[in-house]
Design an enzyme around this catalytic site. Structure first.
Site, PDB file in Angstrom:
ATOM      1  N   LYS A  98      -4.418   4.328  -0.972  1.00 31.93           N
ATOM      2  CA  LYS A  98      -3.545   5.104  -1.869  1.00 31.93           C
ATOM      3  C   LYS A  98      -2.815   3.716  -2.671  1.00 31.93           C
ATOM      4  O   LYS A  98      -2.500   4.062  -3.936  1.00 31.93           O
ATOM      5  CB  LYS A  98      -2.499   5.758  -1.243  1.00 31.93           C
ATOM      6  CG  LYS A  98      -2.944   7.163  -1.000  1.00 31.93           C
ATOM      7  CD  LYS A  98      -1.921   8.163  -0.548  1.00 31.93           C
ATOM      8  CE  LYS A  98      -2.333   9.441  -0.207  1.00 31.93           C
ATOM      9  NZ  LYS A  98      -3.157   9.661   0.936  1.00 31.93           N
ATOM     10  N   GLU A 120       5.265  13.152  -6.680  1.00 31.53           N
ATOM     11  CA  GLU A 120       5.266  14.497  -5.643  1.00 31.53           C
ATOM     12  C   GLU A 120       4.697  13.923  -4.517  1.00 31.53           C
ATOM     13  O   GLU A 120       4.013  13.080  -4.330  1.00 31.53           O
ATOM     14  CB  GLU A 120       4.408  15.721  -6.285  1.00 31.53           C
ATOM     15  CG  GLU A 120       2.639  15.467  -5.958  1.00 31.53           C
ATOM     16  CD  GLU A 120       2.224  14.407  -6.823  1.00 31.53           C
ATOM     17  OE1 GLU A 120       2.812  13.922  -8.103  1.00 31.53           O
ATOM     18  OE2 GLU A 120       1.114  13.822  -6.455  1.00 31.53           O
ATOM     19  N   SER A 382     -10.696   5.955   4.789  1.00 31.41           N
ATOM     20  CA  SER A 382      -9.701   5.935   3.720  1.00 31.41           C
ATOM     21  C   SER A 382      -8.278   5.536   4.507  1.00 31.41           C
ATOM     22  O   SER A 382      -7.524   5.066   3.598  1.00 31.41           O
ATOM     23  CB  SER A 382      -9.735   7.117   3.116  1.00 31.41           C
ATOM     24  OG  SER A 382      -9.624   8.296   4.116  1.00 31.41           O
TER      25      SER A 382
HETATM   26  C1  LIG Z   1      -4.085  10.814   0.888  1.00 34.94           C
HETATM   27  C2  LIG Z   1      -5.167  10.532   1.813  1.00 34.94           C
HETATM   28  C3  LIG Z   1      -6.414  11.368   1.757  1.00 34.94           C
HETATM   29  C4  LIG Z   1      -6.713  12.402   0.456  1.00 34.94           C
HETATM   30  O1  LIG Z   1      -6.565  12.068  -0.501  1.00 34.94           O
HETATM   31  P1  LIG Z   1      -7.821  11.878  -1.567  1.00 34.94           P
HETATM   32  O2  LIG Z   1      -7.491  11.707  -3.050  1.00 34.94           O
HETATM   33  O3  LIG Z   1      -8.982  13.085  -1.274  1.00 34.94           O
HETATM   34  O4  LIG Z   1      -8.441  10.611  -1.062  1.00 34.94           O
HETATM   35  C5  LIG Z   1      -7.689  10.719   2.452  1.00 34.94           C
HETATM   36  N1  LIG Z   1      -7.425   9.923   3.378  1.00 34.94           N
HETATM   37  C6  LIG Z   1      -6.110   9.194   3.509  1.00 34.94           C
HETATM   38  C7  LIG Z   1      -6.157   8.218   4.459  1.00 34.94           C
HETATM   39  C8  LIG Z   1      -5.033   9.770   2.921  1.00 34.94           C
HETATM   40  O5  LIG Z   1      -4.093   9.078   3.008  1.00 34.94           O
END
Ligand SMILES: *Cc1c(COP(=O)(O)O)cnc(C)c1O
Length: 408
Positions: A98, A120, A382
């Site tokens: 993010k 948000e 992620s």
């Molecule tokens: C917020 C988040 C997501 C989901 O958001 P996307 O826009 O689909 O990437 C996925 N993995 C993590 C670790 C997150 O913090």
């Protein structure tokens, strides 16, 4: 030179109406049109200015800690029967992908002369990321959060306040994420002179889905280069056979897919089975763009459910709907219990506790073991799992009371 290129390259820029195929666009009230147009102009101008790009990449390097490595998982590969690589977005500052998007948008906001960010947030992750960027760049920040979510994610509310942001309770509707989005947009319209709306995924009206993709493109670009080096030319030309990512709004997936769209790598998005917007293929308009979303027989947007608050969203970014429609990417559902299994598997075999979101990607890989035998699979890790450990403990202990408190 021909006047119009009728078949823009896969994952190229959207058309002048902000559409990827028939998805995307700008479905907003009249009052928001000038704000979206101003933003589009500012982004186009910034993104073609080498000074801005340098500033962005310097921050990604010196503040976020990029490039994030690609890690080969020898133990997991032996256990699953295919070669597993991870793109380590969990090692970024604040623990997920993010940070790429919020640094890009906050820099753009400053360049536009805005002094305040609004955002948000659902579980609080995007709110904390935005509050982080605001603190770094010396901007005011107001985060809208459903009153129900504020109670359940009290620690993230505290984090945002510690970072100097104001957290405002969204009191309308179900007092959760979609109400927070509505109130953030309302605030933006009323204060657009001074205020920038920092959106958290590849969603919303044009130019957000495109702009947020561009800020996350660095994930795919780095991974492409790192895979080429790690795999060597003899292994499918240095390209993994399959690239996997979890899909909430779809930003981490779009980021990694964009690095491999022009290769023969198969692109797979893992969705929670009770939030599988792409899987259901129902088109509709939500929060400013046309995409696939979960809706009931009357066209009302349905609540999504997932063990992972970060994927608990009824819609998906418009470019994913397009990639699904043209067959360039596929989207596969996984259940909460498969995700909890995968969360433990990754921890035990590799010493990496994943966030519950990317555990969805691994859960699909475990299910698709036979199909993947002998292949090389790159998973976008992620985010890290620290935030989810207490919840998983409660699930494994069957502590219903604790779960009720945490779940949003
Ligand atoms: C917020 C988040 C997501 C989901 O958001 P996307 O826009 O689909 O990437 C996925 N993995 C993590 C670790 C997150 O913090």
């Amino acid at each position: 030179m021909t006047a119009i290129d009728a078949s823009p390259s896969v994952m190229g820029d959207p058309d002048e109406n902000g559409r990827f195929g028939r998805f995307g666009g700008r479905y907003v009230p009249e009052t928001l049109v000038p704000a979206c147009a101003e933003l589009e102009d500012a982004f186009r101008e910034a993104w073609s200015d080498p000074e801005f790009i340098k500033e962005f990449h310097d921050l990604l390097r010196d503040y976020a800690g990029r490039p994030s490595p690609v890690t080969e998982c020898h133990n997991l590969s032996a256990e699953l029967g295919f070669r597993v690589l991870l793109k380590r977005e969990d090692l970024n500052h604040t623990g997920s992908h993010k940070i790429n998007n919020v640094l890009g948008q906050a820099l753009l906001a400053k360049r536009m002369g805005k002094t305040r960010l609004v955002a948000e947030t659902g579980a609080g992750q995007h709110g904390v990321a935005t509050a982080t960027a605001a603190a770094l760049l010396g901007m005011e920040c107001i985060v809208f959060m459903g009153e129900v979510d504020m109670k359940r994610q009290a620690l993230n509310v505290f984090r945002m306040r510690l970072l100097g942001s104001e957290v405002r309770a969204a009191m309308s509707g179900s007092r959760t994420l979609k109400d927070a989005v509505n109130e953030a947009m309302r605030y933006w319209v009323a204060a657009v002179e001074s205020t920038y709306y920092c959106l958290g995924s590849v969603m919303g009206p044009h130019p957000y889905p495109w702009m947020v993709r561009e800020f996350h493109r660095v994930i795919g670009n780095e991974a492409r280069e790192q895979c080429a080096e790690l795999l060597g030319p003899d292994s499918n030309g240095g390209v993994p056979d399959v690239v996997v990512a979890c899909v909430g709004g779809g930003s981490n997936a779009i980021g990694i897919f964009s690095g491999f769209a022009d290769t023969n790598a198969e692109l797979v998005g893992a969705e929670p089975s009770l939030g599988a917007a792409v899987g259901r293929q129902v088109p509709g308009v939500v929060h400013g763009s046309m995409s696939y979303l979960m809706q009931d027989e009357f066209g009302q947007v349905q609540e999504a459910h997932s063990v992972s608050a970060g994927l608990d969203y009824p819609g998906v970014g418009p470019e994913h709907a397009h990639l699904a429609e043209i067959g360039r990417a596929r989207y596969e559902p996984v259940t909460d219990s498969e995700v909890i299994e995968a969360f433990q598997l990754m921890s035990r075999t590799e010493g990496i506790i994943p966030a519950l979101e990317p555990a969805h990607g691994l859960a699909w890989m475990v299910k698709a073991k036979d199909e993947l035998a002998g292949k090389t699979v790159l998973l976008n890790m992620s985010g890290r799992g620290d935030k989810d450990v207490a919840q998983v403990q409660a699930i494994l202990d069957g502590d219903v009371e604790a779960l009720e408190m945490m779940r949003s």
